[in-house]
Design an enzyme around this catalytic site. Structure first.
Site, PDB file in Angstrom:
ATOM      1  N   CYS A   1       3.467  -4.324   6.544  1.00 47.97           N
ATOM      2  CA  CYS A   1       3.101  -4.235   5.132  1.00 47.97           C
ATOM      3  C   CYS A   1       4.274  -3.745   4.291  1.00 47.97           C
ATOM      4  O   CYS A   1       5.320  -3.363   4.812  1.00 47.97           O
ATOM      5  CB  CYS A   1       1.914  -3.291   4.957  1.00 47.97           C
TER       6      CYS A   1
ATOM      7  N   HIS B   1       0.816  -1.213   0.000  1.00 49.22           N
ATOM      8  CA  HIS B   1       0.000   0.000   0.000  1.00 49.22           C
ATOM      9  C   HIS B   1       0.843   1.253   0.000  1.00 49.22           C
ATOM     10  O   HIS B   1       2.052   1.229   0.229  1.00 49.22           O
ATOM     11  CB  HIS B   1      -0.986   0.007   1.179  1.00 49.22           C
TER      12      HIS B   1
END
Length: 232
Positions: free
Chosen positions: A205, A189
């Protein structure tokens, strides 16, 4: 400022993720006409390789030729085996894309397995059952105040590519933070802080620069079912 968007604070920490097998529903879920819902097992033309050690992403075509590469950021938990969603480690292993949320909503997609899993929950059903729900879901995520400074963190930048795996922890997926439904998983992301690229600052992430995220999504190198392999 470090944002732990991939990992909920301990006070809000969800229970240990379920296995990747979809939860059986008591009755079939009627899917509203929605081309953004599809199986995450569908055939994909491209694949991604994430290198933790040199913080680099590669896009490969079906012949294994490298088409694109870009620097990334990874989890601040270090080069370890992931044990749970609170350890801040970016996991290694083989994964597939099961959710795409983007600033241009026409690119939003969710795997049918996710719809079946969460549509039985009245709180989550509106967000997974139709396209406008995915728009609302990303808006929810962009408004979250993880660091508690009183303003939205916009922690996911321009988009969010959720991952799932049968062999490694990728999250409980749909969850809540401060009573707001959001998607809580290992993902690729965006980030509001360009300095996170090339660093180990995330909650687990993979951080992507805006141009990298745009290339992956708008070139359709990443779609539901795209294979993502994370290696050292």
């Amino acid at each position: 400022m470090v944002l732990f968007a991939c990992t909920a604070p301990r006070a809000e920490q969800p229970q240990r993720p379920e296995t990747s097998t979809a939860v059986a529903t008591k009755q079939p879920v009627e899917l509203v006409g929605n081309s953004s819902i599809a199986s995450h097992k569908q055939k994909a033309t491209y694949s991604l390789v994430i290198h933790r050690s040199d913080k680099r992403l590669e896009v490969l075509n079906s012949q294994g030729d490298r088409l694109y590469e870009a620097p990334i950021g990874i989890g601040q938990g270090g080069m370890k085996e992931k044990q749970d969603m609170a350890d801040l480690v970016t996991p290694t292993g083989e994964m597939t894309v099961d959710l795409i949320l983007y600033k241009k909503s026409a690119y939003n997609q969710i795997a049918s397995q996710n719809v079946q899993r969460f549509a039985q929950n009245p709180q989550f059903r509106p967000l997974v059952i139709q396209p406008q729900g995915l728009v609302q879901l990303f808006q929810n995520m962009s408004r979250l105040d993880f660091d508690g400074n009183g303003s939205p963190d916009k922690a996911y930048g321009d988009g969010y590519i959720g991952l799932t795996s049968e062999t490694t922890i990728t999250g409980p997926k749909m969850s809540t933070f401060a009573s707001t439904p959001y998607w809580f998983s290992i993902a690729l992301h965006g980030t509001p802080n360009p300095k996170n690229i090339g660093q180990a600052n995330s909650g687990g992430c993979v951080h992507l620069a805006p141009d990298t995220l745009k290339q992956l999504i708008e070139q359709k190198w990443v779609q539901l079912g795209t294979a993502v392999k994370i290696v050292d």
